[in-house]
Enzyme design. Structure first.
Site, PDB file in Angstrom:
ATOM      1  N   LYS A  42       0.841  -1.202   0.000  1.00 20.88           N
ATOM      2  CA  LYS A  42       0.000   0.000   0.000  1.00 20.88           C
ATOM      3  C   LYS A  42       0.871   1.245   0.000  1.00 20.88           C
ATOM      4  O   LYS A  42       1.736   1.396   0.852  1.00 20.88           O
ATOM      5  CB  LYS A  42      -0.917  -0.013   1.230  1.00 20.88           C
TER       6      LYS A  42
ATOM      7  N   THR B  66      -8.167   8.915   9.217  1.00 16.65           N
ATOM      8  CA  THR B  66      -7.723   7.720   8.493  1.00 16.65           C
ATOM      9  C   THR B  66      -7.359   6.579   9.445  1.00 16.65           C
ATOM     10  O   THR B  66      -6.853   5.551   9.008  1.00 16.65           O
ATOM     11  CB  THR B  66      -6.473   8.034   7.647  1.00 16.65           C
TER      12      THR B  66
ATOM     13  N   GLY C 178      -7.337   3.378  11.244  1.00 19.88           N
ATOM     14  CA  GLY C 178      -8.041   2.112  11.004  1.00 19.88           C
ATOM     15  C   GLY C 178      -8.199   1.778   9.534  1.00 19.88           C
ATOM     16  O   GLY C 178      -8.823   0.773   9.181  1.00 19.88           O
ATOM     17  N   THR C 179      -7.620   2.609   8.643  1.00 19.25           N
ATOM     18  CA  THR C 179      -7.790   2.349   7.199  1.00 19.25           C
ATOM     19  C   THR C 179      -7.219   0.978   6.818  1.00 19.25           C
ATOM     20  O   THR C 179      -7.842   0.234   6.064  1.00 19.25           O
ATOM     21  CB  THR C 179      -7.054   3.430   6.374  1.00 19.25           C
ATOM     22  N   GLY C 180      -6.014   0.675   7.344  1.00 20.66           N
ATOM     23  CA  GLY C 180      -5.362  -0.593   6.979  1.00 20.66           C
ATOM     24  C   GLY C 180      -6.174  -1.788   7.446  1.00 20.66           C
ATOM     25  O   GLY C 180      -6.403  -2.743   6.683  1.00 20.66           O
ATOM     26  N   CYS C 181      -6.639  -1.734   8.712  1.00 22.14           N
ATOM     27  CA  CYS C 181      -7.439  -2.851   9.254  1.00 22.14           C
ATOM     28  C   CYS C 181      -8.716  -3.015   8.425  1.00 22.14           C
ATOM     29  O   CYS C 181      -9.114  -4.129   8.069  1.00 22.14           O
ATOM     30  CB  CYS C 181      -7.861  -2.585  10.695  1.00 22.14           C
TER      31      CYS C 181
END
Ligand SMILES: Cc1ncc(COP(=O)(O)OP(=O)(O)O)c(N)n1
Ligand SMILES: Cc1nc(C(=O)O)sc1CCOP(=O)(O)O
Ligand SMILES: [Mg+2]
Length: 546
Positions: free
Chosen positions: A225, A258, A260-263
């Site tokens: 990412k 943003t 928590g975007t990855g989770c």
């Protein structure tokens, strides 16, 4: 249909769990369940049972509920799958940062894994914060004993606020044990660099190399990412499947929200895989979903710190002052609008579902079922079948004219014309969350559509058409007049195909978002090829105009 227990044994009285020390409670619960001898079996006939896509997340709890287990639960619920949870650590966390971390004992992680995996059989396991080598090893052991369809690894190491959640000691167990089992691993730049022993990652070319190197550890797919890539305008993620690279570009949304975007991205990918999607389509849908959620949430205010959460349900802003309805509609969906026609599909001897599938594969971004000749019952059945296809691909499905059909199949909305049900009545019937499009040929009609609560305008006929009888032709000038008169996004319709789509998009009205097309897609031998061709023309027009 029915549900009954084959055998119910009377329950021996349980000793009060509150009298037990906390660490004894779980053991006691096991013992009690054995003593009770419950044997509750679902005697429902298999054909009546509904299988629910199920993701198990193995991650840490975030008390601020922006990331971790809480983000995973929300993302899975928003994507319409069941989510069970195994908690590896409890963090004291908010929008400022991480104030404390309490790692759960390995034994208790094991116990949770056993409870869920031995009984509930999730389709997909998604991992987040795995704070110790012991926990990684326990998880790998359990996944060997209870294999699942796919493992999605989000190699969480550092929180959005920069706090460490899993130290470098876990890297070797990640590389040697967890990654070889993964269907997909989703590192950000820092995590990819850590997995590769500190390799600097500063460009798109570096991301390609990193994806390839991480692939050597054994995961089937690697999604690196690039959100943190310096000096890039778009957010670019690179997917590598061992043979090919795919780049996913989304516009960078300026927002502090943003956390928590990855989770949430990894959980959404897991959710789509649980529904049966391919990896590439799961990533595409998940990315689009997160992009819409970030866009929607860019100005929501929760907490005082710099790392706010976002709202994957797109619901919270209904509390905003003075806003009656917040549209869930993403105007970029109007880019390539495929409108079906039952006569044309019959003529070419294909089912409506095959036609819709092909259009979506070719790049259609929204679909309208315009089945003028269909019986109500047939229309409803087709709508349900097409909706299933559209949902799998994250493409909205609208129904032409028939608000009743849209309600009956829970379609994403309707398109109505000037002689159909007025948009404000359709809005009352469909509620605030559905998409409503209105055909407009004049500035007055465009004004009314906005007042009525429509989400977009269909404006035509831009060119002469054989698909709709006695349809007045407005030309590009008429289209421009309607665009300028409206705050709503507009899609152009009527006689549009690959030969003239570029001229339409060149009109350069900022609210003209795409073209709606019937015969140029469906009155052709291959819907797939024609949609692909039109998609290419539109993408090229977009690039040129920018
Ligand atoms: C996107 C889009 N725009 C316009 C129309 C035409 O709707 P309407 O005027 O109601 O005519 P019919 O399609 O019902 O014949 C449309 N369907 N879609
Ligand atoms: C359904 C429809 N509505 C129109 C309008 O002007 O509102 S023109 C049209 C038909 C569009 O079909 P084709 O892409 O085959 O020309
Ligand atoms: Mg109509």
């Amino acid at each position: 249909m029915g549900f009954h227990c084959t055998r119910v044994v009377s329950t021996p009285k349980a000793p009060s769990l509150s009298l037990l020390k906390p660490d004894l409670i779980s053991t006691k619960v096991h013992q009690l369940n054995k003593v009770r001898g419950f044997e509750v079996k679902a005697a429902m006939p298999p054909e009546d049972q509904v299988r629910i896509p199920h993701v198990l997340t193995v991650a840490g709890s975030d008390s601020g509920a922006g990331a971790g287990i809480q983000a995973d639960l929300k993302a899975c619920a928003a994507r319409g799958v069941y989510c069970s949870t195994v908690i590896t650590a409890v963090t004291a966390q908010n929008t400022v940062g991480v104030q404390g971390v309490n790692v759960l004992p390995e034994d208790f992680v094991l116990e949770q894994l056993h409870s869920v995996l031995s009984d509930m059989r999730p389709d997909v396991v998604k991992t987040g914060m795995l704070p110790s080598t012991g926990i990684v090893k326990v998880l790998c052991r359990y996944l060997q004993e209870f294999p699942v369809r796919a493992l999605v690894v989000d190699p969480v190491m550092v929180s959005t606020s920069g706090d460490t959640l899993a130290g470098p000691s876990i890297l070797s167990s990640f590389r040697e044990e967890l990654l070889p089992m993964a269907e997909i691993v989703t590192p950000n730049l820092k995590e990819a660099s850590a997995l590769l022993g500190g390799m600097p990652l500063e460009s798109l070319a570096d991301m390609h190399s990193a994806a390839k190197y991480i692939h050597h550890f054994g995961p089937k797919n690697v999604l690196v990412k690039g959100g943190d890539l310096p000096a890039s305008l778009d957010a670019v993620d690179v997917l590598y499947d061992g043979e090919n690279y795919f780049e996913f570009r989304t516009s960078r949304i300026k927002t502090p929200n943003t956390h928590g975007t990855g989770c949430s991205l990894a959980s959404s990918i897991a959710a789509e895989l649980a529904k049966g999607s391919s990896v590439i389509s799961a990533v595409k849908v998940a990315k689009r979903f997160i992009e819409s959620a970030l866009g929607y949430s860019k100005n929501i205010l929760i907490g005082n710190g710099p790392h706010g959460p976002f709202d994957p349900f797109l619901k919270l802003k209904k509390y905003a002052h003075g806003s009656s309805r917040q549209s869930l509609f993403d105007p970029s969906n109007l880019f390539l609008y495929a409108v079906t026609d039952s006569r044309m599909n019959q003529k070419w001897d294909r089912s409506i579902t095959d036609a819709v599938k092909a259009a979506i594969q070719g790049g259609a971004t929204i679909v309208q079922l315009r089945e003028k000749e269909a019986d109500t019952r047939d229309f409803l059945e087709s709508a349900k079948a097409c909706l299933e296809i559209c949902r799998q691909h994250g493409v909205p499905l609208l129904i032409n004219d028939r608000v009743d059909i849209a309600l009956a199949c829970d379609a994403d909305g309707v398109h109505v014309g000037q002689s159909d049900m007025p948009a404000h009545v359709a809005r009352v019937l469909l509620g605030p969350d559905k998409i409503i499009g209105v055909s407009c040929k004049t500035p007055e009609q465009a004004q009314e559509a906005w007042v009525d609560g429509a989400d977009y305008i269909g404006c035509g006929g831009v060119y002469p058409t054989n698909t709709k009888e006695n349809n007045p032709t407005l030309g590009l000038d008429g289209l421009k007049t309607v665009c300028l008169a409206s705050k709503l996004p507009v899609v152009a319709i009527g006689g549009i195909g690959i030969s003239n789509a570029h001229s339409v998009m060149k009109l350069q009205a900022p609210n003209l978002k795409g073209v709606a097309v019937v015969s140029a897609l469906f009155d052709r031998e291959s819907v797939l090829i024609e949609t692909q061709k039109l998609h290419k023309v539109l993408v090229e027009s977009n690039t040129e105009i920018r």
